[in-house]
Design an enzyme around this catalytic site. Structure first.
Site, short mmCIF file in Angstrom:
data_model
loop_
_atom_site.label_atom_id
_atom_site.label_comp_id
_atom_site.label_asym_id
_atom_site.label_seq_id
_atom_site.Cartn_x
_atom_site.Cartn_y
_atom_site.Cartn_z
N GLY A 91 0.86 -1.19 0.00
CA GLY A 91 0.00 0.00 0.00
C GLY A 91 0.89 1.23 0.00
O GLY A 91 2.09 1.14 -0.30
N ILE B 5 2.28 3.08 2.37
CA ILE B 5 3.47 3.10 3.24
C ILE B 5 4.49 2.07 2.74
O ILE B 5 5.70 2.33 2.70
CB ILE B 5 3.09 2.83 4.71
CG1 ILE B 5 2.15 3.93 5.23
CG2 ILE B 5 4.34 2.74 5.59
CD1 ILE B 5 1.57 3.68 6.62
N ARG C 235 -2.25 -8.82 -0.88
CA ARG C 235 -3.53 -9.39 -1.27
C ARG C 235 -4.08 -8.72 -2.52
O ARG C 235 -4.58 -9.35 -3.41
CB ARG C 235 -4.52 -9.23 -0.11
CG ARG C 235 -5.22 -10.53 0.21
CD ARG C 235 -5.92 -10.49 1.51
NE ARG C 235 -6.28 -9.16 1.94
CZ ARG C 235 -7.47 -8.85 2.46
NH1 ARG C 235 -8.39 -9.76 2.58
NH2 ARG C 235 -7.72 -7.63 2.89
N ALA D 160 4.08 -2.14 11.14
CA ALA D 160 2.64 -2.17 10.88
C ALA D 160 1.87 -2.39 12.18
O ALA D 160 1.51 -1.43 12.87
CB ALA D 160 2.33 -3.25 9.85
N ARG D 161 1.65 -3.65 12.53
CA ARG D 161 1.01 -3.98 13.80
C ARG D 161 1.70 -5.22 14.36
O ARG D 161 1.97 -6.18 13.63
CB ARG D 161 -0.48 -4.27 13.61
CG ARG D 161 -1.34 -3.05 13.40
CD ARG D 161 -1.42 -2.15 14.65
NE ARG D 161 -2.28 -1.00 14.46
CZ ARG D 161 -1.87 0.19 14.01
NH1 ARG D 161 -0.61 0.39 13.70
NH2 ARG D 161 -2.74 1.18 13.88
N GLU E 170 1.53 -4.89 22.94
CA GLU E 170 1.93 -3.55 23.40
C GLU E 170 1.17 -3.13 24.64
O GLU E 170 -0.03 -3.41 24.73
CB GLU E 170 1.65 -2.52 22.29
CG GLU E 170 2.65 -2.60 21.19
CD GLU E 170 2.38 -1.63 20.05
OE1 GLU E 170 1.70 -0.60 20.26
OE2 GLU E 170 2.85 -1.90 18.95
N HIS F 94 6.57 2.07 19.11
CA HIS F 94 5.47 2.46 18.21
C HIS F 94 5.51 3.97 17.92
O HIS F 94 4.59 4.71 18.29
CB HIS F 94 4.12 2.05 18.82
CG HIS F 94 3.03 1.93 17.79
ND1 HIS F 94 2.01 1.02 17.87
CD2 HIS F 94 2.80 2.61 16.63
CE1 HIS F 94 1.20 1.15 16.83
NE2 HIS F 94 1.67 2.11 16.05
N ILE F 95 6.57 4.38 17.23
CA ILE F 95 6.75 5.81 16.94
C ILE F 95 6.79 6.10 15.44
O ILE F 95 7.33 7.13 15.01
CB ILE F 95 8.03 6.37 17.61
CG1 ILE F 95 9.27 5.53 17.24
CG2 ILE F 95 7.87 6.45 19.12
CD1 ILE F 95 10.59 6.20 17.59
N GLY F 96 6.23 5.19 14.63
CA GLY F 96 6.30 5.36 13.17
C GLY F 96 5.83 6.73 12.70
O GLY F 96 6.44 7.33 11.81
C1 DGY Z 1 -1.26 4.34 12.70
O1 DGY Z 1 -1.58 5.47 12.30
O2 DGY Z 1 -1.97 3.36 12.51
C2 DGY Z 1 0.05 4.23 13.43
O3 DGY Z 1 0.26 2.97 13.92
C3 DGY Z 1 0.16 5.26 14.52
O4 DGY Z 1 0.29 6.47 13.95
#
Ligand code: DGY
Length: 319
Positions: free
Chosen positions: A155, A157, A177, A237-238, A267, A285-287
């Site tokens: 996607g 990102i 996918r 991502a997650r 988390e 989690h600082i993306g």
């Molecule tokens: C999101 O936007 O989903 C990130 O994980 C946090 O900014």
């Protein structure tokens, strides 16, 4: 004047913009709303602005009451929101895609470099204060030039991360996918391949899929076993997309060279098997954590609320 509840502290002028048009209850704190505080804070809300720490489930929605029209998530991912419960109550959900693409891709590629060049380990060595000398074999990493990055989930990102990798001299494999944008594939000179092939060929695997029933533990023991023992895994991502027990087992067995994780399966807890490993870089989690990006996210969430309460289509609804 409609009731807008902002459940966490937001940067910039988003709250003022909401206040200019609506009555706003602003909870100027970072932590999620404790369940005991929900009735007072949420009751009667027509719009709620939430951040990722909030689980918006049936109980949360019920605490808001029947006037609720929109839940505006200040994040692109919305796995914290029970979409079915919102649909059942006729509540719209919005997110913040687009504005955090570059910040997250920057962080993903930072992790690629941190892991391959052993930067966490190197920094810890200096901070430990012990003696060190330049040496031909001191903290040797590996170069990314001429290597392949595999983007799982091409996607916006994922593709932005691929562009950074290409600029660093990497070739690009894409698996997902849905078919990636053909113009981006051509621009990147990328190969679109099945996930299994990507895992077998990539030197760096970078994960960019949303979390859902089909992606939970997408990178499980079987998937990790396909990766080269010299390869590294990056996840911005997650957390639950990666089976962390399986990841720790693969690292301990030398079946994987390292990992860079901005997100974690449970988390804010970090897997204890990862904490002591020098070949792993761990971030909290600082993306999207830049001033510019977080301000744009808050503004977009406010735009979504203002649109819905004015009876207009919000700019970025979750479909
Ligand atoms: C999101 O936007 O989903 C990130 O994980 C946090 O900014």
């Amino acid at each position: 004047m409609a009731g807008v509840v902002v459940t966490s502290r937001l940067p910039g002028t988003a709250v003022e913009r909401l206040r200019a048009e609506h009555e706003v209850r602003y909870r100027d704190e970072d932590s999620p709303v404790p369940p005991a505080d929900r009735p007072v804070l949420l009751a009667g809300a027509e719009a709620v602005v939430v951040t990722l720490g909030h689980r918006v489930d049936a109980a949360f929605l019920d605490a808001c009451g029947p006037d609720l029209k929109v839940v505006a998530n200040v994040a692109v991912g919305y796995d914290n929101i029970d979409l079915d419960a919102c649909r059942e109550r006729g509540v719209l959900v919005t997110n913040t895609p687009g504005v955090l693409t570059d910040a997250t891709a920057d962080l993903a590629f930072s992790l690629v470099l941190m892991v391959t060049r052993r930067l966490g380990e190197a920094e810890r060595e200096v901070r430990a204060g012990g003696p060190w000398t330049f040496g031909m074999f001191h903290l040797l990493g590996t170069s990314v030039q001429g290597k392949a990055i595999g983007i799982v989930g091409p996607g916006s990102i994922g593709l932005a991360t691929a562009r950074r990798a290409k600029a660093f001299g990497m070739s690009v494999l894409l698996a997902g996918r849905s078919a990636p944008d053909p113009a981006a594939v051509a621009e990147l000179g990328a190969e679109v391949v099945p996930l299994e092939e990507l895992l077998e060929r990539a030197d760096v695997v970078s994960v960019h899929v949303p979390l859902g029933p089909t992606t939970r533990h997408l990178l499980d023991a079987g998937a990790l076993a396909r990766m080269k023992p010299t390869a590294v895994l990056v996840n911005t991502a997650r957390g639950p997309v990666v089976d962390e027990d399986a990841l720790v087992a693969a690292l301990e067995a030398g079946r994987l060279a390292g990992a860079g994780l901005d997100v974690h399966e449970h988390e804010p807890r970090v897997h204890p098997g990862l904490l002591a490993r020098e070949d792993v870089v761990l971030l909290p989690h600082i993306g999207s954590a830049t001033v510019e990006t977080r301000t744009a996210m808050a503004d977009l969430a406010a735009d979504n609320v203002l649109a819905v309460l004015a009876g207009r289509e919000p700019p970025t609804p979750v479909r």
